[in-house]
Design an enzyme around this catalytic site. Structure first.
Site, short mmCIF file in Angstrom:
data_model
loop_
_atom_site.label_atom_id
_atom_site.label_comp_id
_atom_site.label_asym_id
_atom_site.label_seq_id
_atom_site.Cartn_x
_atom_site.Cartn_y
_atom_site.Cartn_z
N SER A 225 0.84 -1.19 0.00
CA SER A 225 0.00 0.00 0.00
C SER A 225 0.88 1.25 0.00
O SER A 225 1.73 1.42 -0.88
CB SER A 225 -0.95 -0.05 1.20
OG SER A 225 -1.97 0.89 1.10
N ASP A 448 -8.80 -4.06 -6.47
CA ASP A 448 -8.40 -3.40 -5.23
C ASP A 448 -8.95 -1.98 -5.24
O ASP A 448 -8.75 -1.23 -6.20
CB ASP A 448 -6.87 -3.39 -5.13
CG ASP A 448 -6.34 -2.84 -3.82
OD1 ASP A 448 -7.13 -2.30 -3.02
OD2 ASP A 448 -5.12 -2.96 -3.60
N HIS A 477 -6.88 -6.19 -0.57
CA HIS A 477 -5.79 -5.22 -0.52
C HIS A 477 -4.65 -5.82 0.28
O HIS A 477 -4.75 -6.06 1.47
CB HIS A 477 -6.29 -3.94 0.15
CG HIS A 477 -5.28 -2.85 0.21
ND1 HIS A 477 -4.74 -2.28 -0.91
CD2 HIS A 477 -4.71 -2.22 1.27
CE1 HIS A 477 -3.89 -1.32 -0.55
NE2 HIS A 477 -3.85 -1.28 0.76
#
Length: 540
Positions: A225, A448, A477
């Protein structure tokens, strides 16, 4: 790390720590911060790092050892105030002949802690990687024991019940603006002048010092991320220090999107992922009784919101807590069965499961508030944000007509940036040319929502020679080390050999969750890396 002056023999350490010329598009070296990073990295080489037993508050198994690495608060003043970064490690299990070095992990956020990462060494997906690498986690600056920051009293931050209007009235918007102003003031008051030093460029410089402290000539890194953004910027700033990087669920690095526009795009993507959840629930109407179409499931959810607005469950779970709990379904399919079961039971008159999954937990309040404070500081310090409320109102009122699920919750989370004290950083134009860095491996799920897939494509374009592995039709995710054996094989092959799939690779998603009550427990950690999505703290 000892703040020892480095002269004489240590001068060679300073020379060896100098970063190479930046890759194409990198900020020019030679600034005070660049010189300070060289000093800090050299000092870290000299001091090394001493690991020992982890503090009880980390709640880590005894196989994990911990340490503290000291870095400058302000890299323009490397001999000034130092802050300690908490670090965790499990040594490579394969012996010296198999060991390839340290694998350093950042879980994203901003505001997430990777201290738990070494505990995954015994998991099947990590076994061969853990044989070759010391698995190293850390808490970035501001997080946990790493010079933590706070903007609001934790009990006040997590208290319920709260409302979460999908289309707020003018009066509700006024209250939101007041809260955002107060939150920004609280950050500035609590952290003082130090607040300006919590941003992505310093997080990247901290990575360089951690590499040096661990005794690694080059960095082997796994970022998820927001952690992918740190990896990409590191590759720009320290290209000759890059060994291998896995960038999982990547942030779009386009400087024009950092961070206001990326949040607009995220809100739109959340709507599609929320639709995936509702479609799955509708297919299992026989189990949950929430509707046979996504529209009927939405109506069931809206009915629960209305009931909780009139009478909060357990006196603490209102529409805001309901939304926070169900936002997790957008991040990880494993939450789907438990959330659907809780919603079904609540509408049938039994609120116990919903309360268990959505009630604010006093025991987690300090960690949640800390994570949100770091998220806010980094996002607000990183880049310019619109200072005119009319811009936010115009953009998000229009967006909420298309994407009502998350849009306004995203606004209230990020709006303190409109009232943030300068100075602000300028986002780096992430871009490497052929041969600037070794091939990097990018992993992304096609649906995602936290980091939309288009960002993975743009990151691949900007990092010459990188390879993209796509999980088709999936939306979880954080996919490394998860349930997809294809993804894990590519990650393992890359980390062990440096080999990337020629032309990239794509594979289907793992099977959807079975209806019932499985999945992560409410308030727990979900995702392949146990990443936390505790609204309003989020991964970006």
């Amino acid at each position: 790390m000892r703040a020892t002056a480095l002269y004489g023999a240590a001068g060679s350490l300073i020379l060896s720590a100098v970063a190479a010329a930046p890759a194409t598009g990198a900020p020019p070296h030679g600034t005070r911060e660049d010189r300070g990073t060289v000093v800090a990295a050299a000092r870290a080489v000299a001091a090394g790092v001493t690991f020992g037993a982890c503090p009880a508050e980390e709640d880590l198994p005894p196989t994990v050892e911990c340490a503290v690495v000291r870095v400058p608060l302000d890299y323009a003043d490397p001999w000034g105030r130092q802050i300690g970064l908490a670090v965790s490690r499990v040594r490579a299990t394969g012996g010296l002949s198999a060991r390839q070095g340290a694998l350093l992990y950042n879980p994203g956020g901003p505001g997430g802690s990777g201290m738990y990462f070494p505990a995954l060494a015994k998991e099947p997906a990590w076994k061969r990687i853990a044989e070759a690498y010391d698995m190293v986690g850390y808490a970035p600056r501001g997080v946990g024991r790493s010079a933590p920051i706070s903007c609001l009293h934790p009990v006040e931050f997590t208290k319920g019940p709260t409302a979460a209007p999908v289309h707020p009235t003018a009066a509700e918007k006024g209250k939101g603006i007041a809260r955002a102003r107060a939150y920004a003031r609280g950050c500035a008051h609590n952290a003082g002048p130090a607040l300006r030093h919590y941003h992505s460029l310093n997080n990247v410089r901290d990575l360089e010092v951690l590499r040096a402290a661990l005794g690694e000539r080059r960095l082997t890194f796994l970022g998820a991320s927001y952690g992918t953004y740190l990896g990409a910027v590191y590759a720009m700033m320290f290209p000759d220090r890059v060994r291998r990087m896995v960038l999982d669920s990547p942030v779009d690095p386009d400087p024009a999107r950092i961070w206001y526009r990326s949040n607009l795009e995220q809100s739109l993507a959340f709507e599609g992922r929320w639709a995936d959840f509702r479609a799955w629930v509708a297919r299992h109407h026989a189990t949950y009784g929430l509707g046979t179409t996504p529209q009927q499931v939405q109506a069931s959810y809206d009915r629960a919101r209305a009931l909780l607005a009139r009478k909060p469950a357990d006196g603490t779970v209102g529409p805001g807590q309901l939304h926070s709990a169900f936002t997790r379904t957008v991040y990880n399919d494993l939450y789907w069965p438990r959330r659907a079961l809780a919603l079904s039971a609540y509408l049938k008159g039994d609120p116990r499961q919903l309360v268990k999954q959505a009630k604010p937990r006093v025991s987690e309040a300090a960690e949640e508030e800390n994570g949100n404070a770091v998220y806010t500081a980094v996002q607000c310090n990183d880049a310019p944000w619109p200072a005119d409320w009319a811009v936010w109102d115009r953009d998000n009122t229009a967006l909420a007509r298309r994407a009502p699920f998350e849009t306004w919750a995203n606004v209230w989370m990020n709006l303190p940036c409109a009232y943030w004290q300068p100075p602000r950083q300028r986002p780096v134009d992430v871009r490497t040319g052929p041969g600037d860095v070794p091939p990097l491996l990018i992993l992304a799920a096609e649906r995602d929502a936290a980091t939309p897939y288009a960002g993975a494509l743009r990151l691949q374009e900007r990092l010459a020679g990188s390879a993209l592995v796509t999980e088709r039709g999936a939306g979880t995710h954080g996919i490394s080390g998860g349930d997809n054996s294809c993804v894990n094989r590519h990650m393992e092959a890359y980390l062990l050999t440096g080999r990337t799939p020629v032309g990239g690779a794509a594979g289907g998603p793992p099977p959807p969750p079975a209806p019932g009550g499985g999945g992560p427990r409410g308030g727990g950690r979900g995702g392949a890396f146990k990443q936390k999505k505790r609204a309003p703290t989020k991964q970006v």
